[in-house]
Design a protein around this motif. Structure first.
Motif, mmCIF file in Angstrom:
data_model
loop_
_atom_site.group_PDB
_atom_site.id
_atom_site.type_symbol
_atom_site.label_atom_id
_atom_site.label_comp_id
_atom_site.label_asym_id
_atom_site.label_seq_id
_atom_site.Cartn_x
_atom_site.Cartn_y
_atom_site.Cartn_z
ATOM 1 N N ALA A 47 0.825 -1.208 0.000
ATOM 2 C CA ALA A 47 0.000 0.000 0.000
ATOM 3 C C ALA A 47 0.860 1.260 0.000
ATOM 4 N N LYS A 48 1.960 1.250 0.752
ATOM 5 C CA LYS A 48 2.849 2.415 0.799
ATOM 6 C C LYS A 48 3.486 2.675 -0.561
ATOM 7 N N GLU A 49 3.835 1.598 -1.275
ATOM 8 C CA GLU A 49 4.366 1.755 -2.634
ATOM 9 C C GLU A 49 3.308 2.341 -3.556
ATOM 10 N N ALA A 50 2.110 1.803 -3.482
ATOM 11 C CA ALA A 50 1.023 2.258 -4.344
ATOM 12 C C ALA A 50 0.663 3.709 -4.071
ATOM 13 N N ALA A 51 0.746 4.123 -2.825
ATOM 14 C CA ALA A 51 0.359 5.480 -2.437
ATOM 15 C C ALA A 51 1.267 6.549 -3.051
ATOM 16 N N LYS A 52 2.449 6.136 -3.513
ATOM 17 C CA LYS A 52 3.394 7.087 -4.103
ATOM 18 C C LYS A 52 3.127 7.356 -5.587
ATOM 19 N N ILE A 53 2.254 6.566 -6.198
ATOM 20 C CA ILE A 53 1.995 6.731 -7.637
ATOM 21 C C ILE A 53 1.266 8.035 -7.897
ATOM 22 N N GLN A 54 1.801 8.810 -8.795
ATOM 23 C CA GLN A 54 1.212 10.113 -9.112
ATOM 24 C C GLN A 54 -0.148 9.949 -9.797
ATOM 25 N N GLY A 55 -1.097 10.745 -9.371
ATOM 26 C CA GLY A 55 -2.401 10.748 -10.012
ATOM 27 C C GLY A 55 -3.490 10.025 -9.261
ATOM 28 N N ILE A 56 -3.132 9.265 -8.233
ATOM 29 C CA ILE A 56 -4.168 8.517 -7.515
ATOM 30 C C ILE A 56 -4.713 9.335 -6.346
ATOM 31 N N SER A 57 -5.959 9.056 -5.987
ATOM 32 C CA SER A 57 -6.627 9.783 -4.905
ATOM 33 C C SER A 57 -6.452 9.085 -3.559
ATOM 34 N N ARG A 58 -6.673 7.764 -3.549
ATOM 35 C CA ARG A 58 -6.572 6.986 -2.316
ATOM 36 C C ARG A 58 -6.112 5.576 -2.626
ATOM 37 N N VAL A 59 -5.622 4.912 -1.609
ATOM 38 C CA VAL A 59 -5.307 3.487 -1.689
ATOM 39 C C VAL A 59 -6.194 2.779 -0.682
ATOM 40 N N PHE A 60 -6.989 1.842 -1.160
ATOM 41 C CA PHE A 60 -7.826 1.039 -0.275
ATOM 42 C C PHE A 60 -7.167 -0.327 -0.090
ATOM 43 N N THR A 61 -7.228 -0.847 1.105
ATOM 44 C CA THR A 61 -6.621 -2.143 1.381
ATOM 45 C C THR A 61 -7.651 -3.109 1.952
ATOM 46 N N VAL A 62 -7.488 -4.376 1.576
ATOM 47 C CA VAL A 62 -8.275 -5.449 2.169
ATOM 48 C C VAL A 62 -7.289 -6.518 2.613
ATOM 49 N N GLU A 63 -7.132 -6.647 3.910
ATOM 50 C CA GLU A 63 -6.165 -7.607 4.462
ATOM 51 C C GLU A 63 -6.916 -8.823 4.998
ATOM 52 N N ARG A 64 -6.757 -9.939 4.297
ATOM 53 C CA ARG A 64 -7.381 -11.202 4.711
ATOM 54 C C ARG A 64 -6.406 -12.338 4.450
ATOM 55 N N ALA A 65 -6.472 -13.355 5.268
ATOM 56 C CA ALA A 65 -5.595 -14.516 5.092
ATOM 57 C C ALA A 65 -5.819 -15.168 3.739
ATOM 58 N N GLU A 66 -7.057 -15.104 3.241
ATOM 59 C CA GLU A 66 -7.391 -15.716 1.946
ATOM 60 C C GLU A 66 -6.702 -15.006 0.769
ATOM 61 N N ASN A 67 -6.179 -13.800 1.026
ATOM 62 C CA ASN A 67 -5.530 -13.026 -0.045
ATOM 63 C C ASN A 67 -4.020 -13.221 -0.081
ATOM 64 N N ALA A 68 -3.548 -14.245 0.603
ATOM 65 C CA ALA A 68 -2.096 -14.493 0.639
ATOM 66 C C ALA A 68 -1.545 -14.817 -0.737
ATOM 67 N N HIS A 69 -2.368 -15.418 -1.591
ATOM 68 C CA HIS A 69 -1.948 -15.781 -2.940
ATOM 69 C C HIS A 69 -2.974 -15.253 -3.942
ATOM 70 N N PRO A 70 -2.534 -14.846 -5.124
ATOM 71 C CA PRO A 70 -3.444 -14.230 -6.101
ATOM 72 C C PRO A 70 -4.359 -15.231 -6.810
ATOM 73 N N LEU A 71 -5.270 -15.822 -6.052
ATOM 74 C CA LEU A 71 -6.237 -16.749 -6.634
ATOM 75 C C LEU A 71 -7.438 -15.951 -7.134
ATOM 76 N N ALA A 72 -7.739 -16.057 -8.403
ATOM 77 C CA ALA A 72 -8.831 -15.283 -8.986
ATOM 78 C C ALA A 72 -10.166 -15.570 -8.319
ATOM 79 N N SER A 73 -10.377 -16.820 -7.950
ATOM 80 C CA SER A 73 -11.647 -17.190 -7.322
ATOM 81 C C SER A 73 -11.852 -16.480 -5.988
ATOM 82 N N MET A 74 -10.753 -16.127 -5.319
ATOM 83 C CA MET A 74 -10.829 -15.413 -4.044
ATOM 84 C C MET A 74 -10.890 -13.904 -4.239
#
Length: 314
Positions: A47-74
């Motif tokens: 999130a801190k890396e993303a927040a530095k990108i020029q042009g964005i308004s906000r960074v939203f985060t969703v922290e869940r154990a199920e998001n440990a790996h980029p599974l599309a179904s999750m």
């Protein structure tokens, strides 16, 4: 006015540069709001890396154990839920994006737009078809959410901002499926630059001759600090693993310098490098199609020319 949600791509706690390219596409639409969504089991560093990108308004985060790996179904159900108040959802057109975006679009009940290479308006886009031989203009329904994958090779990386955008935790009330589980991730490990984001790429083709001979490509790439790529013919012949394949059915790249060695230049390969800055071709066949798109061409034996180039570089 348009409100755009960009889905962050990341791996091993690091943001992929493709995310900043997707933000560039969002910026081109002149949206009222451009937000980035980070889905992970550990969101802080990303999130801190993303927040530095020029042009964005906000960074939203969703922290869940199920998001440990980029599974599309999750991830898709969470993206669809988060997209409720947005006019657009942009995802990089990478392996990650091509996996998750169609699921998110289906859950939102809309058709996905693939490989957006330019924006003619908030709901009008251009994308390649027929292996890049034609460009089609697509107009999305303004009454529906636009879900699009962004052809990263066609967009610059958005610059970093001096000030970071605010980061907010998002609480999504969404049930996740239980029929999918992560087993393992197998990927090639290399100290060389990442193929899709490298500024220099050296690729070898069938003309290299063998897996053993491909060492000359690796050596030359290391000499100039470049990533290594390959044509489909070289991959099919077993010279290199398929994650190095550049082209229509491989990776679409846009390095500042692309050196094609022993590659004839089939249209499927040229599709993957059409946005490259300077293209250098080395081939013993003076009639090879690669020379039609090359800025610099060398006709001759690659096994003689490459050592000469290495010596000239010093």
């Amino acid at each position: 006015m348009s409100k755009i949600l960009v889905i962050a791509e990341h791996l091993n706690g690091k943001l992929n540069p493709s995310t900043a390219r997707a933000v560039s596409a969002a910026t081109a639409i002149k949206a009222e709001t451009i937000d980035v969504l980070v889905l992970s089991d550990k969101v802080d560093a990303i999130a801190k890396e993303a927040a530095k990108i020029q042009g964005i308004s906000r960074v939203f985060t969703v922290e869940r154990a199920e998001n440990a790996h980029p599974l599309a179904s999750m991830l898709a159900p969470q993206i669809a839920k988060a997209a409720a108040n947005y006019s657009h959802v942009f995802v990089p057109s990478t392996t990650f994006g091509k996996d998750v975006a169609p699921r998110a679009a289906a859950l939102l009940g809309v058709a996905q737009i693939s490989d957006v290479m330019s924006a003619e308006g908030s709901h009008t886009f251009k994308r390649p078809i027929y292996a890049g031989n034609a460009i089609i203009t697509v107009e999305a329904d303004p009454s529906q959410t636009v879900v699009a994958t962004i052809r990263t090779a066609s967009w610059p990386t958005a610059a970093d901002n001096a000030n970071s955008a605010p980061i907010e935790a998002l609480d999504l009330d969404v049930a996740l499926p239980t029929h999918t589980r992560f087993v393992e991730l197998k990927q090639g490990k290399s100290d060389r630059p990442d193929l899709q984001s490298a500024s220099r790429v050296v690729s070898g083709g069938r003309g290299v001759g063998s897996k053993e001979n491909f060492e000359i490509i690796y050596k030359f790439a290391d000499k100039i600090g470049a990533a290594v790529g390959a044509s489909r013919a070289a991959v099919d012949a077993g010279y290199v693993p398929n994650e190095l394949q550049v082209g229509q059915t491989g990776k679409i790249i846009a390095p500042e310098l692309y050196i094609a060695i022993g590659i004839s230049g089939a249209i499927q390969h040229l599709t993957g490098i059409k946005d490259a800055g300077t293209i250098v071709a080395i081939n013993k066949d003076a009639e090879a199609p690669i020379f039609e798109v090359a800025d610099i061409g060398l006709v001759g034996d690659l096994f003689k020319l490459i050592p000469e180039l290495e010596q000239a570089i010093g």
